[in-house]
Design an enzyme around this catalytic site. Structure first.
Site, short mmCIF file in Angstrom:
data_model
loop_
_atom_site.label_atom_id
_atom_site.label_comp_id
_atom_site.label_asym_id
_atom_site.label_seq_id
_atom_site.Cartn_x
_atom_site.Cartn_y
_atom_site.Cartn_z
N LYS A 87 0.76 -1.29 -0.05
CA LYS A 87 -0.12 0.04 0.12
C LYS A 87 0.99 1.42 -0.12
O LYS A 87 1.85 1.50 1.06
CB LYS A 87 -0.82 -0.08 1.19
CG LYS A 87 -2.07 0.82 0.98
CD LYS A 87 -2.98 0.46 2.67
CE LYS A 87 -4.13 1.14 2.49
NZ LYS A 87 -5.14 1.03 3.74
C1 E4P Z 1 -8.19 2.43 3.31
O1 E4P Z 1 -7.58 1.19 2.96
C2 E4P Z 1 -8.26 2.86 4.79
O2 E4P Z 1 -7.51 1.81 5.60
C3 E4P Z 1 -9.42 3.17 5.26
O3 E4P Z 1 -10.51 2.67 4.73
C4 E4P Z 1 -9.53 4.46 5.76
O4 E4P Z 1 -10.84 4.60 6.55
P1 E4P Z 1 -11.14 5.72 7.74
O5 E4P Z 1 -11.43 7.16 6.98
O6 E4P Z 1 -12.34 5.10 8.34
O7 E4P Z 1 -9.90 5.64 8.56
#
Ligand code: E4P
Length: 219
Positions: A87
């Site tokens: 990522k």
């Molecule tokens: C994406 O992969 C992130 O980990 C995640 O969806 C972020 O979500 P949040 O806005 O609830 O922190």
């Protein structure tokens, strides 16, 4: 649509896996910190533990923001397990790194995407997944689902293979709307996935079926 769970909590990952509908996991540094996972070895071991539970892709985020270190961290993560997806944040160095990983056959998830232009760049760099954060856009009175729709249109116009991974999903309606719009994947909390089960007519209907069965059986 693939269902990913957005957590580093092993209990919740196991529960989602046991449900039989889980296609993968996404994590991020905040989610790892929430579980108290710190230090290189613990982080690496935690990713391995997640890979042992699930069958699908597991996104593991790099911490670096410079090209050379993103590559170094990403190669270490990718070598842990074939399920690992590196990522990478949507920054200039990140796009360069995604292009490199793509040329090496390493799966990537371009994260922190908030505009169609960013998603276009991620696809051109060859990202496996692009993660538009719909909940965080909604939080600032911007149309998160509209972004999913725009990215779907752009990717379909040119046949980009990058999968749209709707991220920052907060509730079941986000999941349903993402499915309507043709997102390839959604990642959200266990609570949003389990909320899809719920309907009051299911509950009352089941109660009635069980009561009628008991009555007929003379109980
Ligand atoms: C994406 O992969 C992130 O980990 C995640 O969806 C972020 O979500 P949040 O806005 O609830 O922190």
């Amino acid at each position: 649509m693939k269902f990913f769970i957005d957590t580093a909590n092993l209990v919740q990952i196991r529960e989602a896996q046991d449900l039989g509908v889980l296609d993968g996991v996404t994590t991020n540094p905040s989610l790892m910190a929430k579980e108290g996972i710190t230090g290189h070895d613990n982080i690496i071991n935690h990713y391995k533990a997640i890979c042992d539970i699930v069958e699908g892709d597991v996104s593991a985020e790099v911490i670096a923001i410079d090209y050379a270190t993103i590559i170094k961290e990403g190669e270490i993560l990718a070598a842990l397990n074939p399920k690992i997806v590196v990522k990478v944040p949507m920054i200039k160095e990140g796009i360069r790194a995604i292009k490199y990983f793509s040329s090496k056959g390493i799966k990537t998830n371009c994260t922190l995407v908030f505009s169609a232009g960013q998603a276009l760049l991620a696809a051109k760099a060859g990202a496996t997944y692009v993660s538009p954060f719909i909940g965080r856009l909604d939080d600032i009175s911007t149309d998160g689902l509209g972004l999913i729709s725009d990215i779907r249109l752009i990717y379909d116009n040119y046949g980009f293979q990058t999968q749209i991974l709707a991220a920052s999903v907060r509730h079941p309606m986000h999941i349903i709307d993402c499915a309507k719009l043709g997102a390839d994947v959604m990642t959200g909390p266990l609570s949003a996935i389990l909320a899809l089960l719920k309907h009051p007519l299911t509950d009352s209907g089941l109660q009635q079926f069980l009561a009628d069965h008991a009555k007929a059986a003379g109980q």
